[in-house]
Design an enzyme around this catalytic site. Structure first.
Site, PDB file in Angstrom:
ATOM      1  N   HIS A   1      25.506  15.857  18.102  1.00  0.00           N
ATOM      2  CA  HIS A   1      26.156  14.544  17.973  1.00  0.00           C
ATOM      3  C   HIS A   1      27.621  14.806  17.639  1.00  0.00           C
ATOM      4  O   HIS A   1      27.919  15.756  16.905  1.00  0.00           O
ATOM      5  CB  HIS A   1      25.619  13.741  16.789  1.00  0.00           C
ATOM      6  CG  HIS A   1      24.197  13.296  16.888  1.00  0.00           C
ATOM      7  ND1 HIS A   1      23.163  13.985  16.335  1.00  0.00           N
ATOM      8  CD2 HIS A   1      23.662  12.180  17.428  1.00  0.00           C
ATOM      9  CE1 HIS A   1      22.031  13.330  16.550  1.00  0.00           C
ATOM     10  NE2 HIS A   1      22.300  12.231  17.208  1.00  0.00           N
TER      11      HIS A   1
ATOM     12  N   ASP B   1      28.180  15.514  14.019  1.00  0.00           N
ATOM     13  CA  ASP B   1      27.643  16.766  13.461  1.00  0.00           C
ATOM     14  C   ASP B   1      28.687  17.861  13.482  1.00  0.00           C
ATOM     15  O   ASP B   1      28.666  18.760  12.642  1.00  0.00           O
ATOM     16  CB  ASP B   1      26.486  17.340  14.300  1.00  0.00           C
ATOM     17  CG  ASP B   1      25.353  16.394  14.514  1.00  0.00           C
ATOM     18  OD1 ASP B   1      25.120  15.546  13.655  1.00  0.00           O
ATOM     19  OD2 ASP B   1      24.684  16.530  15.567  1.00  0.00           O
TER      20      ASP B   1
ATOM     21  N   GLU C   1      16.832   7.962  25.448  1.00  0.00           N
ATOM     22  CA  GLU C   1      15.723   8.511  24.660  1.00  0.00           C
ATOM     23  C   GLU C   1      14.925   7.380  24.036  1.00  0.00           C
ATOM     24  O   GLU C   1      15.391   6.738  23.087  1.00  0.00           O
ATOM     25  CB  GLU C   1      16.305   9.435  23.585  1.00  0.00           C
ATOM     26  CG  GLU C   1      15.267  10.119  22.727  1.00  0.00           C
ATOM     27  CD  GLU C   1      15.905  11.107  21.747  1.00  0.00           C
ATOM     28  OE1 GLU C   1      16.890  11.781  22.116  1.00  0.00           O
ATOM     29  OE2 GLU C   1      15.431  11.172  20.606  1.00  0.00           O
TER      30      GLU C   1
ATOM     31  N   ASP D   1      12.822  16.138  23.848  1.00  0.00           N
ATOM     32  CA  ASP D   1      13.087  16.481  22.453  1.00  0.00           C
ATOM     33  C   ASP D   1      11.759  16.929  21.863  1.00  0.00           C
ATOM     34  O   ASP D   1      10.828  16.133  21.679  1.00  0.00           O
ATOM     35  CB  ASP D   1      13.669  15.279  21.676  1.00  0.00           C
ATOM     36  CG  ASP D   1      15.194  15.281  21.714  1.00  0.00           C
ATOM     37  OD1 ASP D   1      15.772  16.087  22.468  1.00  0.00           O
ATOM     38  OD2 ASP D   1      15.802  14.478  20.973  1.00  0.00           O
TER      39      ASP D   1
ATOM     40  N   ASP E   1       8.616   9.051  11.685  1.00  0.00           N
ATOM     41  CA  ASP E   1       9.160  10.107  12.528  1.00  0.00           C
ATOM     42  C   ASP E   1       9.358  11.362  11.673  1.00  0.00           C
ATOM     43  O   ASP E   1      10.446  11.596  11.167  1.00  0.00           O
ATOM     44  CB  ASP E   1      10.508   9.589  13.076  1.00  0.00           C
ATOM     45  CG  ASP E   1      10.967  10.318  14.314  1.00  0.00           C
ATOM     46  OD1 ASP E   1      10.219  11.165  14.817  1.00  0.00           O
ATOM     47  OD2 ASP E   1      12.082  10.023  14.768  1.00  0.00           O
TER      48      ASP E   1
END
Ligand code: XUL
Ligand code: CO
Length: 449
Positions: free
Chosen positions: A109, A112, A240, A304, A315
């Site tokens: 990202h 990040d 996604e 992923d 999650d």
């Protein structure tokens, strides 16, 4: 090519060298037991089939916080106290990790990798600066970028959504962020660009115009696609799916929902799907189900790789170690003809209680071995005529005659009634599910021997 193991004078994972394949008899926790990058399965090497990627966010920024407690991991690359220095150190640590693990790809990202700033122009400059450094490290190590994305869910400004925010000002701000994240991805030669709509959905129907929000999301994706293509991005845009969390409902609920949305707005093709295992299970499906739906529409882009926990409904993003999941997943990938620009990205995080730096390697090694085994078994099953014949026999009535006429659209309800009247009650035909499940188990036992 020989890859330099670490850059500069600081080694973050000292005592750990390049991870080697040692075979199934090895008991070394820091060796591959099944992933042998150059082993050929069905005409391609394991490395070419699996296209593993390490993600930046969980791996180098995830310190183990949860809603009840602070982080448990102390990262040596986060100790300098200076934002730009920490971004640089994190990048060096990440490239050391990638290189030692010997994966071909990484994912990120924007937030990040870049030093943080709420000021748009300053953030763009921070991102451009770190991208230049990352590009240099890619050259030094041979690493490639599988995909980039923008984090449009963490900052408070996105609490009511990014592209689906009720306020135009926020949508424009999100667009600015996507523009620079696409620029970054292109500069790094990224093969895909991902959209995950963490806050693209709603918390309450009472205050939400879902009609407008969905139209805005389509327009936003269209303009992002147009911009990407205008600057020469030839890769795949990926959406996604995930049904909920953080929002009560997210518009990209599951594979079938996203496929319908992309088709409706003329985006299918430029856009494909990035299927995450734990998101499929949150939607009440299996990992293989969402892969199958994407494959059937020719829209299976990337994966992923992770898993949830059957006992809780969130999650958990655990490392993908469930062999059945990997087998069923790789059966879908192989039947899709393999990945084109996609790959297997470990969007997975260590448990909060796993606090040794070596645990990062151990977890990824386990995930890579699990998918390598999944690949070996899936190929073995799909090469077994007992298995493939059962499926083709089950659908054989469509091959010719009236079944084929129905498929081509030449039989209406009246004609079908005449056929039913003529033939009487159809014979029962067993689905043979247990037999097929037994064959899967036979291959797990024999192909991995
Ligand atoms: C969140 C998630 C994201 C996306 C990228 O559940 O999976 O990390 O993969 O934004
Ligand atoms: Co993900």
């Amino acid at each position: 090519m020989t890859r330099q193991l670490f850059i500069g004078d600081r080694e973050y994972f000292s005592g750990i060298g390049r991870i080697q394949y040692e075979g199934s008899q090895s008991t070394n926790p820091l060796a591959f037991k099944a992933y042998d990058a150059s082993r050929v399965i069905a005409g391609k090497t394991m490395e070419e089939h699996l296209r593993f990627a390490v993600c930046y966010w969980h791996t180098f920024t995830g310190v183990g916080l949860d809603p009840f407690g602070v982080g448990t991991r102390d990262f040596p690359w986060a100790d300098s106290g200076d934002d730009q220095q920490m971004a640089n150190d994190k990048l060096d640590a990440a490239f050391e990790f990638f290189t030692k693990l010997d994966v071909p790809y990484w994912t990120f990202h924007d937030v990040d990798i870049a030093a943080p700033s709420d000021d748009l122009a300053e953030f763009e400059a921070n991102l451009a600066r770190i991208v230049e450094r990352a590009a240099e490290r890619q050259r030094l190590t041979g690493m490639k970028c599988l995909w980039g994305t923008a984090n449009l869910f963490g900052h408070p400004r996105y609490m009511n959504g990014a592209s689906t925010n009720p306020d135009f000002a926020v949508v424009a701000r999100a667009a600015a962020q996507v523009k620079s994240a696409i620029d970054a991805t292109v500069a790094l030669g990224g093969e895909n660009y991902v959209f995950w709509g963490g806050r693209e959905g709603y918390a309450s129907l009472l205050n939400t115009r879902t009609d407008k929000e969905l139209e805005h999301m389509a327009m936003f994706l269209t303009k992002a696609r147009d911009y990407g293509r205008s600057i020469g991005f030839e890769g795949t845009f990926l959406v996604e799916p995930k049904p909920m969390e953080p929002m009560k409902h997210q518009y990209d609920f599951d594979s079938q929902t996203v496929i319908g949305f992309l088709e409706r707005h003329g985006l299918a093709g430029d856009f494909k799907l990035n299927i995450e295992a734990n998101h499929a299970t949150l939607a009440g499906h299996t990992f293989a189900h969402d892969l199958r739906m994407a494959r059937d529409s020719n829209l299976l882009g990337s994966i992923d790789a992770n898993r949830g926990d059957a006992q809780n409904g969130w999650d958990t993003d655990q490392f993908p170690l469930d062999l059945y999941d990997c087998v069923h997943g790789m059966m879908e990938v192989l039947q899709a003809g393999g990945f084109a620009s996609g790959g297997l990205n470990f969007d997975a995080k260590l448990r909060r209680e796993s606090t040794d730096l070596e645990d990062m390697f151990i977890a990824h090694i386990g995930g890579m071995d699990a998918f390598a085994r999944g690949l070996i078994v899936a190929d073995s099953i799909l090469s077994d005529s007992r298995f493939t014949d059962l499926v083709s026999e089950r659908y054989s009535s469509w091959e010719s005659g009236e079944g084929a006429q129905f498929e081509s659209g030449s039989l209406g309800l009246e004609a079908l009634r005449e056929i039913a009247l003529r033939d009487g009650e159809p014979a029962k035909r067993s689905g043979k599910q247990e037999l097929m499940e037994n064959i899967v188990n036979d291959h797990i036992a024999s192909a991995l021997r």
